[in-house]
Design a protein around this motif. Structure first.
Motif, short mmCIF file in Angstrom:
data_model
loop_
_atom_site.label_atom_id
_atom_site.label_comp_id
_atom_site.label_asym_id
_atom_site.label_seq_id
_atom_site.Cartn_x
_atom_site.Cartn_y
_atom_site.Cartn_z
N THR A 74 84.14 16.03 71.16
CA THR A 74 82.77 16.19 71.64
C THR A 74 81.97 16.89 70.53
OG1 THR A 74 83.12 18.39 72.58
CG2 THR A 74 83.60 16.48 74.00
N PRO A 75 80.62 16.77 70.53
CA PRO A 75 79.83 17.47 69.50
C PRO A 75 80.10 18.97 69.45
CG PRO A 75 78.48 15.82 70.57
CD PRO A 75 79.77 15.85 71.33
N ALA A 76 80.23 19.61 70.63
CA ALA A 76 80.47 21.05 70.65
C ALA A 76 81.83 21.40 70.04
CB ALA A 76 80.39 21.57 72.08
N ASP A 77 82.87 20.65 70.42
CA ASP A 77 84.20 20.91 69.86
C ASP A 77 84.27 20.55 68.38
OD1 ASP A 77 85.17 21.88 72.22
OD2 ASP A 77 86.23 20.05 72.80
N ALA A 78 83.52 19.51 67.99
CA ALA A 78 83.52 19.10 66.59
C ALA A 78 82.91 20.18 65.69
CB ALA A 78 82.76 17.79 66.41
N THR A 79 81.82 20.81 66.15
CA THR A 79 81.20 21.84 65.33
C THR A 79 82.10 23.07 65.22
OG1 THR A 79 79.94 22.63 67.25
CG2 THR A 79 78.84 21.08 65.79
N THR A 80 82.83 23.38 66.29
CA THR A 80 83.76 24.51 66.23
C THR A 80 84.93 24.19 65.30
OG1 THR A 80 83.20 25.17 68.49
CG2 THR A 80 85.26 26.02 67.58
N ALA A 81 85.50 22.99 65.43
CA ALA A 81 86.60 22.58 64.56
C ALA A 81 86.16 22.55 63.10
CB ALA A 81 87.12 21.21 64.98
N ALA B 278 75.01 28.05 70.57
CA ALA B 278 75.20 26.61 70.38
C ALA B 278 75.92 25.95 71.55
CB ALA B 278 75.99 26.36 69.09
N GLY B 279 76.80 26.69 72.20
CA GLY B 279 77.55 26.11 73.32
C GLY B 279 76.68 25.77 74.52
N HIS B 280 75.46 26.30 74.56
CA HIS B 280 74.56 26.05 75.69
C HIS B 280 73.59 24.90 75.43
CE1 HIS B 280 76.08 29.75 77.46
NE2 HIS B 280 75.80 30.39 76.34
N LEU B 281 73.64 24.31 74.24
CA LEU B 281 72.74 23.21 73.92
C LEU B 281 73.25 21.91 74.52
CD1 LEU B 281 71.95 23.81 70.14
CD2 LEU B 281 70.43 24.22 72.06
N PRO B 282 72.35 21.01 74.97
CA PRO B 282 72.78 19.68 75.43
C PRO B 282 73.44 18.92 74.28
CG PRO B 282 70.50 20.12 76.06
CD PRO B 282 70.90 21.22 75.11
N GLN B 283 74.45 18.10 74.62
CA GLN B 283 75.19 17.38 73.59
C GLN B 283 74.29 16.47 72.75
OE1 GLN B 283 78.69 17.88 73.16
NE2 GLN B 283 78.17 19.56 74.51
N GLY B 284 73.34 15.80 73.41
CA GLY B 284 72.43 14.91 72.69
C GLY B 284 71.55 15.66 71.71
N ALA B 285 71.08 16.84 72.11
CA ALA B 285 70.24 17.65 71.23
C ALA B 285 71.02 18.13 70.02
CB ALA B 285 69.66 18.84 72.01
N LEU B 286 72.28 18.48 70.24
CA LEU B 286 73.13 18.95 69.14
C LEU B 286 73.35 17.82 68.14
CD1 LEU B 286 74.60 21.62 68.48
CD2 LEU B 286 76.64 20.65 69.53
N THR B 287 73.59 16.61 68.66
CA THR B 287 73.80 15.46 67.78
C THR B 287 72.55 15.14 66.97
OG1 THR B 287 75.41 14.51 69.32
CG2 THR B 287 74.43 13.01 67.70
N ALA B 288 71.38 15.15 67.64
CA ALA B 288 70.13 14.85 66.95
C ALA B 288 69.80 15.90 65.90
CB ALA B 288 68.99 14.75 67.97
N ALA B 289 70.03 17.17 66.23
CA ALA B 289 69.76 18.25 65.28
C ALA B 289 70.67 18.13 64.06
CB ALA B 289 69.96 19.60 65.96
N PHE B 290 71.92 17.78 64.31
CA PHE B 290 72.85 17.64 63.20
C PHE B 290 72.43 16.48 62.31
CE2 PHE B 290 76.50 16.64 60.77
CZ PHE B 290 77.12 17.86 60.57
N ALA B 291 72.00 15.37 62.91
CA ALA B 291 71.57 14.22 62.11
C ALA B 291 70.37 14.58 61.25
CB ALA B 291 71.22 13.06 63.04
N ALA B 292 69.45 15.36 61.80
CA ALA B 292 68.27 15.78 61.03
C ALA B 292 68.68 16.63 59.83
CB ALA B 292 67.31 16.56 61.93
N VAL B 293 69.63 17.52 60.03
CA VAL B 293 70.10 18.36 58.93
C VAL B 293 70.82 17.50 57.88
CG1 VAL B 293 71.74 20.18 58.31
CG2 VAL B 293 70.23 20.49 60.26
N ALA B 294 71.55 16.49 58.32
CA ALA B 294 72.23 15.60 57.38
C ALA B 294 71.22 14.86 56.51
CB ALA B 294 73.10 14.60 58.13
N VAL B 295 70.10 14.44 57.10
CA VAL B 295 69.05 13.77 56.32
C VAL B 295 68.48 14.72 55.28
CG1 VAL B 295 66.73 12.78 56.43
CG2 VAL B 295 68.44 12.12 58.13
#
Length: 247
Positions: free
Chosen positions: A40-47, A92-109
C-alpha cells in the motif's frame, strides 16, 4: 520467486541512484514497492525509509573514507530537518491513500525536472547556519510525508545555496538522507504498520550492493548522463502514479 526477483532488481536500481547521484533512489523505491511488490502507499513509504536509511548509511561510509563529506554543513542541514521529518512522518499515516500517491507523483516530477537542469556552479564561502537549517527543515518535511530521503533536492541546494562542490555535495547528501530517514522512521514506529520483510530484506540488500556499483559507475559515466537517465525514468513513474491516483 517472481517477487524476490522484482525486489532484487528494484533494489539494485535504487542503490545505483543513491550511490551514483546522492539521491533519486528513494523516489524510485516507493513506486517499485507499490506497483511491483503490492505494498500500500503508506506501507511503501515506511519500507522506503528503512531501505533508504540503510543504503545511504552504507554509501556514506564510502564517501567519508575519500573525504567527500562536508560534515559541518551536512549536520546543520540535517539538524534542521529532524523535527519536521518526525512530525510529517507521524502525520503521513492519516493521509488518504490517493492523496499520498498524487503528492508523491508531484514530487517525482519536480525531482525529474531538477535532474534535467544542469547543476549551478559552487562558489566557496562560509556556511550560513540559518539558511542551512531552513533548507533542511523543508527537506525533512518532504522526507517525513513521502518516505523519500530527499537527496534529489538536497544536492542542488547544497551546491547552489550552501556552496558545496558537486562531488562533496553527493557525499553530504547521503548524510542528510540518513538522518532524515531515521527521524521519519522513528516517528512511524508506533503507527502499527506491518512490513513484508520477505520483500524488504532482499530489496535492501540489493540496494546496498547497488550503491557501491553506483559509486564506481559515477566515476566512469558523466554526471549529466546519469541524471538524465534517472530523470526520464522518474517522469515515466510519475505519469503512471498520477493516472493511478486519478483513476
Amino acid at each position: 520467486m517472481t517477487d524476490l526477483v522484482m525486489a532484487l532488481t528494484s533494489g539494485a536500481v535504487v542503490g545505483l541512484a543513491l550511490g551514483g547521484l546522492g539521491g533519486g533512489g528513494s523516489v524510485l523505491a516507493v513506486p517499485a514497492l507499490i506497483y511491483l511488490l503490492g505494498f500500500t502507499p503508506a506501507d511503501a513509504t515506511t519500507a522506503a525509509l528503512v531501505i533508504v536509511a540503510l543504503t545511504s548509511a552504507t554509501a556514506l561510509a564510502g564517501h567519508a573514507r575519500e573525504g567527500d563529506v562536508a560534515w559541518r554543513t551536512g549536520l546543520l542541514f540535517a539538524a534542521g530537518g529532524i523535527v519536521p521529518a518526525a512530525l510529517a512522518g507521524a502525520a503521513a499515516g492519516h493521509l488518504p491513500q490517493g492523496a499520498l500517491t498524487a503528492a508523491f507523483a508531484a514530487v517525482a516530477v519536480l525531482a525529474a525536472l531538477r535532474m534535467l537542469r544542469p547543476a549551478p556552479p559552487a562558489r566557496p564561502g562560509a556556511v550560513d547556519p540559518v539558511r542551512a537549517g531552513a533548507a533542511g527543515a523543508g527537506l525533512g518535511a518532504v522526507t517525513g510525508f513521502l518516505g523519500v530521503g530527499g537527496g534529489f533536492l538536497a544536492v542542488p541546494v547544497l551546491v547552489g545555496v550552501l556552496k558545496v562542490p558537486m562531488r562533496r555535495a553527493v557525499g553530504t547528501s547521503l548524510l542528510v538522507i540518513t538522518v532524515n530517514s531515521l527521524a521519519a522512521l522513528a516517528a512511524r514506529s508506533g503507527s502499527g504498520s506491518s512490513l513484508d520483510w520477505a520483500a524488504v530484506a532482499p530489496f535492501t540488500a540489493a540496494a546496498v550492493l547497488g550503491a557501491w556499483d553506483g559509486k564506481r559507475l559515477a566515476r566512469k559515466a558523466t554526471g549529466t548522463t546519469l541524471q538524465r537517465l534517472f530523470a526520464w525514468a522518474l517522469l515515466a513513474v510519475a505519469a503512471l502514479m498520477l493516472v493511478d491516483a486519478v483513476v
